[in-house]
Design an enzyme around this catalytic site. Structure first.
Site, short mmCIF file in Angstrom:
data_model
loop_
_atom_site.label_atom_id
_atom_site.label_comp_id
_atom_site.label_asym_id
_atom_site.label_seq_id
_atom_site.Cartn_x
_atom_site.Cartn_y
_atom_site.Cartn_z
CG ASN A 95 108.73 59.20 105.97
OD1 ASN A 95 109.19 60.13 105.31
ND2 ASN A 95 109.36 58.71 107.03
CG HIS A 114 113.70 55.56 107.22
ND1 HIS A 114 113.99 56.70 107.93
CD2 HIS A 114 114.49 54.58 107.73
CE1 HIS A 114 114.88 56.43 108.86
NE2 HIS A 114 115.21 55.14 108.75
CB SER A 127 111.72 51.29 104.50
OG SER A 127 112.61 50.26 104.89
CG ASP A 172 111.35 56.67 110.59
OD1 ASP A 172 110.58 57.32 109.86
OD2 ASP A 172 112.47 57.11 110.94
#
Length: 218
Positions: A127, A129, A156, A165
């Site tokens: 993912n 972020h 990130s 997260d």
């Protein structure tokens, strides 16, 4: 319709002539798909060691049009069509598995995936972020950094786990917050960093310079 300029995946090679792994990517989005576009454009280079095999979304969104532009299949698993997040997650798993992905990328998917999705794909589930985690997790990382009066934030890339997260960090980089920054201007400066981190990580995974299983276990 735009088509990928690369030749058959099985014939792709590094510039030094050695064969290498070519990753099959499924990218999940909710919005415009700016990081997805960067991946698709990178994939037009025959030397790039990955190909997006499908684009998925949790709603009708602008980024799905990239499927037609680049000649990539696209699908939607509408969150609102299911009675629960878990049922939606089960349908999402079925769709993603159909493409035999080596790596699933959440890139602007504005939906917390249920544990079943994490169990099905992690650590090959990553993912992007727009913050320097663990600072400012959650859906409003850019807004929260501004509200906190921070002088810097970042971008990130993480392995997805069942936290918000909080998964293992693959890569991250600082981005300064400038006087007069708005949520829009700051996000616009973070996005190119996110893209660069994501593309480099895909290259490193494909070339066995980054082991997600080892990272997740550490």
């Amino acid at each position: 319709m735009r088509t990928c300029a690369a030749g058959p995946v099985s014939s792709a090679r590094l510039r030094d002539g050695y064969p290498r792994r070519v990753l099959k990517l499924v990218v999940l989005i909710s919005g415009t798909g700016s990081n997805l576009r960067a991946l698709l454009e990178a994939s037009e280079d025959a030397e790039f060691p990955a190909r997006v095999v499908a684009i998925g979304a949790d709603r009708d969104c602008e980024g799905l049009a990239l499927g037609e532009e680049f000649g990539i299949p696209a699908f939607t698993v509408p969150f609102t069509a299911y009675d629960s997040r878990d049922e939606w997650g089960d349908a999402l798993i079925e769709q993603v598995r159909a493409w035999g992905a080596d790596l699933v990328i959440l890139s602007g998917l504005m939906r917390l995936v249920p544990p079943a999705v994490v169990d099905a794909f992690s650590p090959d589930l990553i993912n992007t972020h727009p913050a320097y985690l663990p600072e400012f997790p959650g859906a409003h990382g850019v807004r929260d950094a501004l509200a906190a009066g921070a002088t810097e934030t970042g971008a990130s890339l993480i392995v997805v786990d069942n936290s918000v997260d909080g998964g293992p960090i693959i890569a991250q980089e600082r981005v300064p917050i400038l006087p007069g920054d708005t949520e829009s201007t700051l996000h616009d400066r973070i996005k190119p960093v996110e893209r660069r981190l994501l593309i480099q990580a895909v290259i490193d995974i494909a070339n066995s310079h980054l082991d997600l299983k080892e990272l997740a276990a550490s």
